[in-house]
Design a protein around this motif. Structure first.
Motif, PDB file in Angstrom:
ATOM      1  N   LEU A  66       1.002   8.205   4.511  1.00 28.63           N
ATOM      2  CA  LEU A  66       0.465   6.990   3.924  1.00 28.63           C
ATOM      3  C   LEU A  66       0.355   5.855   5.086  1.00 28.63           C
ATOM      4  O   LEU A  66      -0.758   5.336   5.137  1.00 28.63           O
ATOM      5  CB  LEU A  66       1.139   6.660   2.820  1.00 28.63           C
ATOM      6  CG  LEU A  66       0.743   7.439   1.480  1.00 28.63           C
ATOM      7  CD1 LEU A  66       1.553   6.897   0.561  1.00 28.63           C
ATOM      8  CD2 LEU A  66      -0.751   7.003   1.000  1.00 28.63           C
ATOM      9  N   MET A  67       1.312   5.962   5.867  1.00 21.83           N
ATOM     10  CA  MET A  67       1.584   4.697   6.796  1.00 21.83           C
ATOM     11  C   MET A  67       0.650   4.822   7.840  1.00 21.83           C
ATOM     12  O   MET A  67      -0.069   4.042   8.247  1.00 21.83           O
ATOM     13  CB  MET A  67       2.700   4.974   7.299  1.00 21.83           C
ATOM     14  CG  MET A  67       3.971   4.409   6.765  1.00 21.83           C
ATOM     15  SD  MET A  67       5.616   4.266   7.668  1.00 21.83           S
ATOM     16  CE  MET A  67       5.188   5.339   9.186  1.00 21.83           C
ATOM     17  N   ALA A  68       0.144   6.326   8.096  1.00 19.53           N
ATOM     18  CA  ALA A  68      -1.032   6.605   9.126  1.00 19.53           C
ATOM     19  C   ALA A  68      -2.464   6.346   8.439  1.00 19.53           C
ATOM     20  O   ALA A  68      -3.192   6.520   9.295  1.00 19.53           O
ATOM     21  CB  ALA A  68      -0.771   7.555  10.036  1.00 19.53           C
ATOM     22  N   SER A  69      -2.515   6.413   7.176  1.00 16.32           N
ATOM     23  CA  SER A  69      -4.253   6.639   6.496  1.00 16.32           C
ATOM     24  C   SER A  69      -4.570   5.540   6.534  1.00 16.32           C
ATOM     25  O   SER A  69      -3.982   4.539   6.042  1.00 16.32           O
ATOM     26  CB  SER A  69      -3.757   7.623   5.442  1.00 16.32           C
ATOM     27  OG  SER A  69      -3.515   6.536   4.559  1.00 16.32           O
TER      28      SER A  69
ATOM     29  N   THR B 176       7.670  13.255  -1.097  1.00 13.84           N
ATOM     30  CA  THR B 176       8.056  11.759  -0.719  1.00 13.84           C
ATOM     31  C   THR B 176       8.077  11.552   0.815  1.00 13.84           C
ATOM     32  O   THR B 176       7.395  10.693   1.157  1.00 13.84           O
ATOM     33  CB  THR B 176       9.560  11.524  -1.428  1.00 13.84           C
ATOM     34  OG1 THR B 176       9.706  11.802  -2.733  1.00 13.84           O
ATOM     35  CG2 THR B 176       9.741   9.955  -1.147  1.00 13.84           C
ATOM     36  N   ALA B 177       8.912  12.197   1.377  1.00 11.24           N
ATOM     37  CA  ALA B 177       8.806  12.406   3.017  1.00 11.24           C
ATOM     38  C   ALA B 177       7.476  12.403   3.548  1.00 11.24           C
ATOM     39  O   ALA B 177       6.926  11.847   4.335  1.00 11.24           O
ATOM     40  CB  ALA B 177       9.913  13.484   3.401  1.00 11.24           C
ATOM     41  N   TRP B 178       7.036  13.493   3.016  1.00 10.41           N
ATOM     42  CA  TRP B 178       5.578  13.976   3.711  1.00 10.41           C
ATOM     43  C   TRP B 178       4.580  12.742   3.443  1.00 10.41           C
ATOM     44  O   TRP B 178       3.809  12.248   4.405  1.00 10.41           O
ATOM     45  CB  TRP B 178       4.977  15.154   3.136  1.00 10.41           C
ATOM     46  CG  TRP B 178       3.868  15.692   3.491  1.00 10.41           C
ATOM     47  CD1 TRP B 178       2.275  15.334   3.208  1.00 10.41           C
ATOM     48  CD2 TRP B 178       3.401  16.373   4.589  1.00 10.41           C
ATOM     49  NE1 TRP B 178       1.607  15.789   3.867  1.00 10.41           N
ATOM     50  CE2 TRP B 178       2.114  16.767   4.792  1.00 10.41           C
ATOM     51  CE3 TRP B 178       4.130  17.087   5.675  1.00 10.41           C
ATOM     52  CZ2 TRP B 178       1.456  17.326   5.849  1.00 10.41           C
ATOM     53  CZ3 TRP B 178       3.819  18.018   6.629  1.00 10.41           C
ATOM     54  CH2 TRP B 178       2.322  18.094   6.634  1.00 10.41           C
TER      55      TRP B 178
ATOM     56  N   TYR C 104       0.969  -1.281   0.041  1.00  9.21           N
ATOM     57  CA  TYR C 104       0.083  -0.198   0.064  1.00  9.21           C
ATOM     58  C   TYR C 104       1.125   1.299  -0.002  1.00  9.21           C
ATOM     59  O   TYR C 104       0.859   1.954  -0.828  1.00  9.21           O
ATOM     60  CB  TYR C 104      -0.811  -0.099   1.241  1.00  9.21           C
ATOM     61  CG  TYR C 104      -1.673   1.184   1.420  1.00  9.21           C
ATOM     62  CD1 TYR C 104      -2.664   1.581   0.716  1.00  9.21           C
ATOM     63  CD2 TYR C 104      -1.158   1.977   2.594  1.00  9.21           C
ATOM     64  CE1 TYR C 104      -3.381   3.007   1.018  1.00  9.21           C
ATOM     65  CE2 TYR C 104      -1.942   2.991   3.062  1.00  9.21           C
ATOM     66  CZ  TYR C 104      -3.151   3.492   2.208  1.00  9.21           C
ATOM     67  OH  TYR C 104      -3.715   4.811   2.306  1.00  9.21           O
ATOM     68  N   VAL C 105       1.543   1.178   0.944  1.00  5.76           N
ATOM     69  CA  VAL C 105       2.527   2.580   1.301  1.00  5.76           C
ATOM     70  C   VAL C 105       3.356   2.835  -0.176  1.00  5.76           C
ATOM     71  O   VAL C 105       3.755   3.825  -0.709  1.00  5.76           O
ATOM     72  CB  VAL C 105       3.492   2.690   2.444  1.00  5.76           C
ATOM     73  CG1 VAL C 105       4.463   3.752   2.349  1.00  5.76           C
ATOM     74  CG2 VAL C 105       2.532   2.526   3.599  1.00  5.76           C
TER      75      VAL C 105
ATOM     76  N   GLY D 172      -4.563   6.599  -4.480  1.00  9.35           N
ATOM     77  CA  GLY D 172      -3.498   7.264  -5.409  1.00  9.35           C
ATOM     78  C   GLY D 172      -4.309   8.487  -6.091  1.00  9.35           C
ATOM     79  O   GLY D 172      -3.792   9.621  -6.074  1.00  9.35           O
ATOM     80  N   TYR D 173      -5.445   8.372  -6.386  1.00 11.10           N
ATOM     81  CA  TYR D 173      -6.262   9.445  -7.156  1.00 11.10           C
ATOM     82  C   TYR D 173      -6.624  10.776  -6.370  1.00 11.10           C
ATOM     83  O   TYR D 173      -6.425  11.519  -6.575  1.00 11.10           O
ATOM     84  CB  TYR D 173      -7.547   8.739  -7.753  1.00 11.10           C
ATOM     85  CG  TYR D 173      -8.505   9.538  -8.451  1.00 11.10           C
ATOM     86  CD1 TYR D 173      -7.971  10.716  -9.110  1.00 11.10           C
ATOM     87  CD2 TYR D 173      -9.921   9.370  -8.919  1.00 11.10           C
ATOM     88  CE1 TYR D 173      -8.507  11.609  -9.970  1.00 11.10           C
ATOM     89  CE2 TYR D 173     -10.578  10.192  -9.867  1.00 11.10           C
ATOM     90  CZ  TYR D 173      -9.857  11.190 -10.569  1.00 11.10           C
ATOM     91  OH  TYR D 173     -10.343  12.124 -11.121  1.00 11.10           O
ATOM     92  N   ILE D 174      -6.708  10.269  -4.923  1.00 14.21           N
ATOM     93  CA  ILE D 174      -6.646  11.294  -4.025  1.00 14.21           C
ATOM     94  C   ILE D 174      -5.748  11.879  -3.712  1.00 14.21           C
ATOM     95  O   ILE D 174      -5.421  13.318  -3.492  1.00 14.21           O
ATOM     96  CB  ILE D 174      -7.436  10.959  -2.522  1.00 14.21           C
ATOM     97  CG1 ILE D 174      -8.979  10.283  -2.819  1.00 14.21           C
ATOM     98  CG2 ILE D 174      -7.579  11.921  -1.498  1.00 14.21           C
ATOM     99  CD1 ILE D 174      -9.641   9.992  -1.513  1.00 14.21           C
ATOM    100  N   GLY D 175      -4.739  11.030  -3.188  1.00 14.65           N
ATOM    101  CA  GLY D 175      -3.334  11.698  -2.803  1.00 14.65           C
ATOM    102  C   GLY D 175      -2.535  12.198  -3.854  1.00 14.65           C
ATOM    103  O   GLY D 175      -1.454  13.333  -3.422  1.00 14.65           O
ATOM    104  N   ALA D 176      -2.854  11.993  -5.178  1.00 10.26           N
ATOM    105  CA  ALA D 176      -1.907  12.474  -6.178  1.00 10.26           C
ATOM    106  C   ALA D 176      -1.763  13.988  -6.338  1.00 10.26           C
ATOM    107  O   ALA D 176      -0.904  14.655  -6.561  1.00 10.26           O
ATOM    108  CB  ALA D 176      -2.080  12.035  -7.451  1.00 10.26           C
TER     109      ALA D 176
END
Lengths: 329, 362
Positions: free
Chosen positions: A243-246, A236-238, A88-89, A183-187
């Motif tokens: 992502l790990m926590a979502s 990338t860092a952010w 996932y991440v 990904g669609y949201i996160g992009a």
């Protein structure tokens, strides 16, 4: 002579910051301590009342059992959760940080018409500005048995027998959907950062490269991308950390949007293979009522997150990372 | 090396007409300056020659080849930008090597050429630095090196000196001119500084509001400006203008303005009067003679307003009635503000312009 009063210019900023500090204390530091505390206890629904009575007294039974369950594979599902989380991440990060970069360059550089560029940017922002539950419902409808996706596939002549019985539950489609939906949201986050950075590159630099003989593609590869080094690192860092926590979108698509109760969520996500680490912590707490165990699982995530933060700060330099993302010109 | 021809070129940005019907021919190996105030369309013209902008109308030819639709990379041009536009993430070496790398020139050849150019421009000791570690003058040389390394057919320079300090600017002015003559590259140089244009260019194209005003050698621009704009733009201090009219009295011609009556020769008077009677008289500051004592024929009364000593020169500001005139003189003339003087305008140095069309009559 009496002591000088503290000048107001010293106090005023603190006064303004107080609400923020209260919020941070209540919403972040408090829960963090509580999680650490609970992670070493066996709090669950069964002993809840008894536990509450003993809260913060020496009677509380501290134990490392939770961590044994996690690390000594006493919980057989943990390795699977870890694997799903990495997929996932890793995959969503690839979309959010790198696919977003490709898209941004396409939209902000290759598309010369400001109107088209703007509408494309907005179209990628839509999932983020849509309420989460609406977004989740739309995906559910889109991929349902008689949804638009299947309809399109049928129209394209794909035989019925090739279609999975349920896109959301049949692996690997379900896991692919997990990646796409997020990904669609996160992009859009990366795209906002990148497009702003691309637009801030002085046009002279790009014109100079064109005059020097670069094709549009070479301009992107040899000028734009190297200049976006810091924005790329920042995103990338952010994104790794967030992502790990979502798990919210997964919970909505595979939970609420399906009409599933919290107690059913773990079952559904297990079948679909979309139980990411933070979602597993959530379900342990709110559908299995294993509060202590859930806290321990989250703690592992917090530890990894802290480790990554230290790593990123070391690699990128703390100060440069904290400065506003910039383009070096 | 090529000849560059702009054939009726126009560039519109929406409603803004940046360049209108521009016709220009730059000969092979010639150094041409595009001169004009900011916003006159000179940089737009340069970017059209570079291929960054596509003309809305018209054609651009390199020799006889129509390059109007060619992308920049297929035009073999070198360009120096006002901001230098050095790639901040590359070293000086890589900056200069960039055009050659794109051309897929073999590595050892790139190395040879970069070092050659660096030596020519005296930046061979800076090759490992990043642009941010260079002074303005050094950056300028690197930008020039990057433009020259691929041996372009046309060299385009967009206000390359405007970010340098005054001393360095004068030095680089001579150096760029020498370089251009040595390499014989067809060069188009954009500037708003008439001194730069006058001192460097073989020919100057003066532009205003997107239109070409005059295209000629520096001396011609200076001595025979085609209109009021060119006359006022070229020369420092600028040409003096006095609005007035041509009068004929008893077969004699006079130029008359407030507080001023100047007798003209019959030939000149007839010539000017035949074109227009409402005129603007123009005379360059260095052409006015100041007389402090004695009677002179056909002189104009004036009062000294202020004196600006410039070391080698002396700028005398005088008032004729309410018109302020600047006179360029040599030091040694002892004058005080308020002092009455007489001015002599040598007739062969006087320009006349039509007040309404602003075109030169003579």
């Amino acid at each position: 002579m009496s002591k000088l009063p503290i000048p107001t210019y010293r106090i005023t900023p603190w006064l303004f910051l107080t609400p923020l500090f209260i919020m941070i204390a209540l919403a972040w530091i408090g829960p963090l301590f509580l999680t650490v505390y609970l992670g070493f206890t066996d709090l669950q629904l069964k002993n809840f009342i008894a536990f509450i009575k003993d809260f913060f007294t020496p009677q509380v039974h501290f134990t490392l059992d939770n961590f044994r369950r996690i690390f000594l594979a006493q919980d057989p599902y943990i390795p699977e959760v870890a694997r799903i989380t990495m997929i996932y991440v890793g995959s969503v990060l690839a979309i959010n940080a790198f696919f977003a970069l490709v898209l941004s360059i396409a939209i902000a550089y290759f598309v010369k018409s400001e109107l088209i560029s703007m509408s494309l940017r907005v179209s990628w922002l839509l999932p983020r500005i849509t309420p989460g539950i609406v977004y989740a419902l739309m995906w559910n409808w889109f991929v349902s048995r008689d949804g638009m996706f299947n309809l399109l596939l049928r129209l394209a002549g794909i035989p019925e027998s090739w279609l999975p019985s349920n896109w959301l539950l049949d692996k690997p489609y379900s896991q692919l959907l997990m990646i796409i939906v997020n990904g669609y949201i996160g992009a859009s986050f990366g795209m906002i950062v990148y497009t702003a950075a691309i637009k801030s590159i002085p046009p002279d630099l790009i014109n100079a490269a064109l005059v020097d003989g670069a094709s549009e593609f070479q301009v992107a590869r040899r000028i734009i991308i190297p200049l976006l080094k810091w924005p790329i690192m920042f995103v990338t860092a952010w994104q790794t950390l967030s992502l790990m926590a979502s798990y919210d979108v997964i919970l909505m698509v595979w939970g609420a949007a399906q009409g599933a109760s919290p107690s059913e969520v773990l079952g559904i996500t297990k079948v679909a293979g979309v139980t990411v680490w933070s979602l597993y912590a959530y379900t342990q707490a709110f559908s299995q009522y294993q509060y202590g165990y859930a806290a321990a699982i989250s703690l592992v995530l917090v530890a990894i997150g802290l480790g990554l933060i230290v790593f990123y700060f070391k690699v990128f330099g703390f100060r440069r990372l904290m400065e506003p993302s910039r383009v070096e010109v | 090396m090529v000849k560059v021809t702009l054939d009726n070129v126009s560039k519109f940005f929406g409603k803004v007409k940046a360049v209108v019907d521009l016709n220009l021919e730059v000969r092979d190996g010639e150094f041409v300056a595009l001169l004009g105030p900011s916003g006159c369309g000179k940089t737009t013209t340069l970017l059209m020659i570079a291929g960054i902008y596509k003309p809305t109308k018209g054609r651009i030819l390199f020799d006889e080849v129509d390059v109007t639709d060619l992308p920049p990379k297929d035009r073999n041009i070198g360009m120096v930008f006002q901001s230098y536009a050095l790639y901040p993430h590359m070293t000086v070496y890589d900056n200069i090597a960039f055009p050659l790398k794109l051309k897929k020139v073999p590595k050892h050849e790139i190395d040879k050429k970069v070092k050659e150019v660096a030596k020519l421009l005296q930046i061979d000791n800076l090759l490992n630095r990043k642009p941010a570690q260079l002074s303005g003058g050094q950056q300028q040389r690197v930008a020039l090196g990057r433009a020259l390394v691929k041996e372009p057919d046309v060299l385009l320079l967009d206000e390359p000196l405007s970010n340098l300090d005054a001393k360095l600017r004068v030095m680089m002015r001579a150096e760029i001119k020498r370089l251009q003559k040595e390499l014989k590259i067809t060069t188009i140089y954009v500037t708003h500084d008439q001194v730069e244009a006058m001192s460097m260019a073989d020919r100057i194209a003066v532009m205003r509001a997107g239109r070409l005003q005059q295209y000629a050698e520096p001396e011609v621009l200076y001595n025979k400006p085609i209109n009021l704009f060119v006359a006022g733009f070229i020369g420092n201090p600028p040409m003096n203008f006095i609005e007035g009219s041509i009068k004929e009295e008893n077969g004699e011609y006079y130029f008359e303005s407030e507080g001023l009556k100047l007798k003209l020769s019959k030939d000149l008077g007839e010539l000017v009067a035949s074109k227009s009677t409402d005129v603007v008289l123009g005379i360059r500051p260095e052409h006015i003679r100041v007389i402090t004592s004695g009677e002179v024929d056909n002189a104009i009364d004036a009062t000294v307003y202020v004196i600006e000593p410039l070391g080698r020169d002396l700028v005398i500001n005088v008032k004729v009635d309410n018109t302020l005139l600047k006179i360029l003189s040599t030091p040694g003339l002892k004058l005080e503000p308020g002092q009455k003087v007489k001015l002599v305008f040598p007739e062969e140095k006087i320009h006349f312009f039509d007040k309404y069309t602003e075109k030169a009559i003579i």
